[in-house]
Write an enzyme that holds these catalytic residues in place. Sequence first.
Site, PDB file in Angstrom:
ATOM      1  N   CYS A  11      -5.705  -7.417  -2.989  1.00 47.28           N
ATOM      2  CA  CYS A  11      -4.909  -6.190  -3.058  1.00 47.28           C
ATOM      3  C   CYS A  11      -3.747  -6.455  -4.011  1.00 47.28           C
ATOM      4  CB  CYS A  11      -4.452  -5.717  -1.679  1.00 47.28           C
ATOM      5  SG  CYS A  11      -3.225  -6.735  -0.833  1.00 47.28           S
ATOM      6  N   ARG A  17      -3.178  -5.254   2.917  1.00 46.07           N
ATOM      7  CA  ARG A  17      -4.609  -4.938   2.987  1.00 46.07           C
ATOM      8  C   ARG A  17      -5.516  -6.152   2.863  1.00 46.07           C
ATOM      9  NH1 ARG A  17      -4.529  -0.752  -1.708  1.00 46.07           N
ATOM     10  NH2 ARG A  17      -3.036  -2.327  -2.407  1.00 46.07           N
TER      11      ARG A  17
END
Length: 159
Positions: A11, A17
């Site tokens: 990410c 994430r």
Amino acid sequence: MATNYSILFVCLGNICRSPLADGLMVHEVNKRGIAAQFKIDSAGTYAGHSGERADKRMRKTAANHGVELNSIARQFIINDFDKFEHIVVMDDSNLNNVLNLARNNSDREKVVKLRTFDNQKSGKDVDDPYYGGISGFENCYNVVSESIVNFLDKLLKQD
């Protein structure tokens, strides 16, 4: 099964994430008793958070679901193409940044968006929850969790 799988989740900052995807994949392969076959890591296309643990809100959200996030942020580097057979990115920006570092088609073929594996095979971005409220982290968890299970199932079916 003698196959070993190497997966890198990517990410932007490697604090929300991709650590979540990393932690969820580790959790899932442990649950299935196949962890020894996997090398799992995460990285960011931006180095500003290198050396940091995952965002505390992401860690708390994952912990609420029984998932531990142990990764330490680092930046994606060209050598990652040599170390991982699957490079799974969270959004179009990450996709472009990683593909811009690819040296050849072999590198490019390793890169895929995580939501290619959601239930709709949508290929959408995994929304970055960093600037939002806790509901954004919960939504991120649900999207990433669904995609991780489907991705793992697909990997295992290929063998």
